[in-house]
Design an enzyme around this catalytic site. Structure first.
Site, PDB file in Angstrom:
ATOM      1  N   CYS A  56      10.746 -10.975  17.513  1.00  0.00           N
ATOM      2  CA  CYS A  56      11.747 -10.796  18.582  1.00  0.00           C
ATOM      3  C   CYS A  56      13.044 -11.462  18.146  1.00  0.00           C
ATOM      4  O   CYS A  56      13.030 -12.523  17.509  1.00  0.00           O
ATOM      5  CB  CYS A  56      11.159 -11.468  19.832  1.00  0.00           C
ATOM      6  SG  CYS A  56      12.416 -12.033  20.943  1.00  0.00           S
ATOM      7  N   PRO A 113      11.474  -5.461 -18.495  1.00  0.00           N
ATOM      8  CA  PRO A 113      11.908  -4.501 -19.524  1.00  0.00           C
ATOM      9  C   PRO A 113      13.408  -4.613 -19.792  1.00  0.00           C
ATOM     10  O   PRO A 113      13.901  -4.125 -20.805  1.00  0.00           O
ATOM     11  CB  PRO A 113      11.572  -3.138 -18.930  1.00  0.00           C
ATOM     12  CG  PRO A 113      10.995  -3.353 -17.603  1.00  0.00           C
ATOM     13  CD  PRO A 113      10.965  -4.817 -17.303  1.00  0.00           C
ATOM     14  N   CYS A 147      10.538 -11.179  26.382  1.00  0.00           N
ATOM     15  CA  CYS A 147      11.910 -11.445  26.855  1.00  0.00           C
ATOM     16  C   CYS A 147      12.785 -10.203  26.867  1.00  0.00           C
ATOM     17  O   CYS A 147      13.938 -10.266  27.273  1.00  0.00           O
ATOM     18  CB  CYS A 147      12.541 -12.500  25.939  1.00  0.00           C
ATOM     19  SG  CYS A 147      12.894 -11.835  24.306  1.00  0.00           S
ATOM     20  N   HIS A 155      10.784 -13.832   1.204  1.00  0.00           N
ATOM     21  CA  HIS A 155      11.695 -12.935   1.939  1.00  0.00           C
ATOM     22  C   HIS A 155      11.008 -12.240   3.109  1.00  0.00           C
ATOM     23  O   HIS A 155      11.500 -11.249   3.643  1.00  0.00           O
ATOM     24  CB  HIS A 155      12.314 -11.902   0.975  1.00  0.00           C
ATOM     25  CG  HIS A 155      13.246 -12.533  -0.015  1.00  0.00           C
ATOM     26  ND1 HIS A 155      13.791 -11.848  -1.066  1.00  0.00           N
ATOM     27  CD2 HIS A 155      13.693 -13.807  -0.138  1.00  0.00           C
ATOM     28  CE1 HIS A 155      14.570 -12.666  -1.784  1.00  0.00           C
ATOM     29  NE2 HIS A 155      14.505 -13.847  -1.243  1.00  0.00           N
TER      30      HIS A 155
END
Ligand code: APR
Length: 769
Positions: A630, A744, A680, A622
């Site tokens: 950018c 858990p 850019c 991820h």
């Protein structure tokens, strides 16, 4: 005002530790002196007896019974146990370890076992310190520091080298990491312990030979080559130790019989070599070598054997004195072979062998200066640094954490060159090296902390102030995403936990899986970092999505709608990350690499804690919180990248975090400027995967490939709600591979997996590796 308050508190804290460390020096110095005087007295009596070496088996059997019956934690060489206690048990050491370690070591060494006296002193010292810390109710952090004073005071009390002792204690816990916060307490404790032990009659190491080490530049090359040889010798010694432990570990014999066997081996060495020089402490041979007397070349190898057998067959003692012996006699041999100064090379051999085997080059250099003077000490620093690198990630202390990898391994990791020993893998590693890695992926330097300049910009109290729970930008009602409290088996917030016996059985089962495995694949989620203080996503009270609306923060649409709000939220998470360290779960997964051929950690977390803990094969599915890119994809910047561009982008993080933590309305972000791409001009965005976005194909494919090729799959700390990551365990199940879940709370996977353990990641993993 703020400056005065801070200065006053900093000064009080420093004084607190001067006092505490002095106490440590006293309460460790005294038992250390008692131990050393008893040892010297016993040796003086027993070694006068004819054929005293025939008593060795008695010593080993006695030590075995003392340790196995009274305090199993006193097993092996002391410093290793203390390192393990600091890393895995917050510095807690069972008190009965103190007398048992003392007695077991006395019978081992006095009756001829080959081991050292500093490890037991460090363990006795740390045990006393741990007991005292418990008595006065110290916090976990203070206890770890105080116990570390026990190591330095024990070490210095034996050798009389206070600076080296303090640096050793601050350096030995983790490869590539020096604990500056602990330096002063360790120094004070060392000096006080040396004072106490000396005044109680302990004879410390001292050498009155003038070490006129030459100032020639040729000495530099000489030191590099000698350091290389010493590093390789250290690899041999550590391998002999490991193999001996494995050999005795595999013997299906009662421990007492193993001890007898070990004793017989040592007697055989005495009879074969017609000398008792390779048993016991061996201080006379160390003195002889350092006096510049030539000594038999074979000595280092016989000492390796007698020490490895003593410690594997049940004997108790330290490892540093034998290391001195091996290093000094190796230096002695080297000087004889090359007609060099025997005393100087024995001295440098002694300390650089410590640097290699214990991964403590700085302590070794200071020890050389304290024992042999500046001239020899400065040259020793070179040989020590070289030997430290050559030994790689091996160590006589298996509990040492690899905090920063050594050069070669760091280069491989940073340039993403796999450590593979297939023909193609070896070819790739050599070609990458000879091309200077210029053809490989060029990653920015490892992450650094907040700079002094940045910390001055941020109000100090904002850095440490905990956030009030439950506060958020927006009313929850607008958030359709709050998880159902019972979904995870939480009743009113308490975690349901099975009986200890079940847990023990599950751990045993998991150990079996690990023992049988060679390629392990692990999927982790936010739960494994929860133990370091980072929130998970879906916990009903503390989870991010219980406090913030993901549709307004973690989607491309949300960023388009209000880029500043998203930017500030991630900046606050980046800043919070600086205050956490990898947890026990992360460290255990890194250690797992020592047990199986390959571990692939596939993580949904963006915190980078697996890599920081030392895992060498991490797939961040991820993304990475410390990186931005950018919107048009033309440039990527890492927070720890050198250079003005990156600095400009992340310098405002503190202010952005401040906005995130204090905003009430969406409009409160208008004053925040989201950095733009220098190439850019498009907005920069966090380099993480938002809901609805594609994962990086190369990493996802690798994750599936490694899952398909693994023979054990672990699922740790994830609610298994988010695809495609949540499919990986299913793929493993389809391959017929055992899948073990550690969480858990129950998850949608719980009913399907081979074994589901209802407990916290750190607790379970640290019981297995
Ligand atoms: N040890 C092991 N598991 C734990 C621990 C712990 N100490 N503490 C909590 N857990 C478990 C919780 O019971 C829960 O099942 O960790 C899980 C965390 O689940 P989530 O909050 O959903 O986090 P995660 O599974 O990683 O989320 C996946 O969702 O929001 C997105 O991109 C985000 O990567 C994230 C993805």
């Amino acid at each position: 005002m703020r400056f005065a308050v801070i200065q006053a508190l900093v000064t009080l804290t420093t004084l607190k530790w001067v006092i505490l460390a002095a106490i440590a020096g006293v309460i460790v110095g005294i038992p250390t002196a008692v131990f050393l005087l008893l040892l010297d007295g016993g040796i003086a009596v027993v070694y006068e007896l004819p054929h005293f070496y025939l008593l060795i088996p008695v010593g080993l059997v006695g030590s075995y019974f003392l340790v196995s019956r009274l305090a199993p934690d006193a097993k092996g060489h002391g410093t290793e146990q203390v390192i393990d206690a600091i890393h895995r048990r917050d510095g807690n050491i069972v008190l009965r370890v103190i007398p048992v370690k003392m007695l077991a070591t006395l019978v081992t060494l006095i009756l001829g076992g080959s081991a050292g006296k500093e490890g037991p002193s460090a363990q006795i010292g740390a045990g006393v310190a741990s007991g005292f810390a418990g008595l006065v109710g110290m916090t976990k952090l203070d206890k770890q520091r105080f116990v570390l004073c026990g190591i330095s005071a024990g070490f210095s009390g034996v050798f009389g080298t206070p600076i080296a002792g303090a640096i050793f204690a601050s350096e030995v816990l983790a490869i590539g990491r020096f604990h500056y916060n602990r330096l002063l307490p360790a120094l004070i404790a060392s000096f006080v312990s040396v004072f106490i032990t000396r005044n109680l009659g302990v004879r410390h190491l001292s050498f009155d030979v003038d070490y006129g080490a030459s100032g020639e530049m040729s000495m530099l090359l000489g030191m590099v080559i000698f350091g290389l040889a010493i590093g390789l010798l250290a690899v041999v010694f550590i391998t002999v130790l490991r193999q001996s432990e494995r050999l005795f570990g595999r013997m299906r014999l009662p421990g007492s019989v193993k001890a007898l066997l070990g004793g017989a081996v040592l007697i055989a060495v005495v009879l074969a070599t017609q000398t008792t020089n390779y048993i016991g402490l061996g201080m006379e041979i160390i003195d002889l070598a350092l006096d510049g007397e030539p000594y038999r070349g074979i000595a280092p190898f016989f000492k390796m054997l007698t020490t490895a057998v003593t410690l594997s067959a049940g004997g108790s003692g330290g490892i540093l004195t034998p290391i001195f012996f091996i290093g000094a006699t190796a230096g002695n041999l080297w000087a004889q072979l090359l007609e060099l100064d025997i005393a100087v090379y024995s001295a440098i051999g002694m300390v650089s062998f410590v640097a290699a085997t214990a991964n403590t080059p700085i302590a070794a250099a200071f020890m050389a200066i304290e024992l042999f003077g500046l001239a020899t000490g400065t040259w020793a620093a070179i040989a020590a640094a070289v030997a430290y690198l050559i030994v790689g990630h091996l160590s006589v202390f298996p509990s040492q954490i690899i905090f920063h990898k050594k050069t070669f391994f760091m280069d491989l990791e940073m340039h993403d060159v796999p450590l593979r020993f297939s023909k193609a893998g070896i070819k790739r590693m050599f070609s990458a090296f000879f091309h200077g890695y210029r053809q490989e992926r060029d990653e920015p330097a490892p992450p650094r902390g907040i700079s002094v300049a940045e910390s001055e910009k941020v109000r100090i109290d904002e850095l440490v102030k905990p956030r009030a729970p439950g506060r958020s930008y927006y009313p929850l009602s607008t958030v359709p995403h709050v998880p159902d409290e019972t979904a995870y088996g939480q009743q009113g917030g308490t975690v349901v936990r099975p009986g200890e016996r079940d847990i023990k059985e599950s751990i045993e089962k998991l150990r079996e899986y690990v023992d049988a495995a060679s390629r392990v694949c692990v999927l982790t989620g936010a739960g494994i970092s929860a133990e370091c203080g980072l929130p998970t996503f879906r916990d009903a009270r503390t989870g991010y999505w219980a406090r913030f609306d993901p549709t307004q923060l973690a989607t491309p649409e949300a960023f388009r709608e209000n880029p500043a709000r998203t930017w500030c939220w991630y900046a606050a998470r980046r800043l919070a990350l600086q205050t956490v360290e990898p947890g026990e779960g992360h460290r255990a997964l890194a250690r797992l690499e020592n047990y199986v051929d390959r571990v692939t950690v596939v993580t949904q977390n963006v915190d980078g804690l697996h890599s920081r803990a030392g895992s060498s094969r991490v797939l961040d599915l991820h993304g990475n919180l410390l990186q931005v890119r950018c919107m048009k994809g033309c440039r990527t910047f890492h927070r720890d990248e050198a250079g003005p561009e990156a600095r400009d982008i992340f310098t405002a993080d503190a202010a952005a975090a401040f906005a995130a933590n204090h905003a009430e309305e969406a409009g409160d972000f208008e004053h925040v400027e989201v950095p733009t791409c220098p190439a850019c001009g498009a907005f920069l965005r966090p380099d993480v995967v938002w809901f609805g976005e594609m994962l990086p194909a190369d990493r996802l494919n690798q994750a599936f490939a490694d899952t398909e090729r693994c023979d054990l799959f672990l699922v740790i700390g994830t609610s298994a709600q988010v695809q495609p990551a949540a499919s990986l365990p299913v793929v493993a199940l389809e391959q017929g591979v055992p899948v073990v879940e550690i969480n858990p709370n129950a998850t949608p996977l719980t009913e399907q997996v081979t074994l589901s353990i209802r407990a916290a990641a750190g607790e379970i993993l640290s019981s297995v590796v």
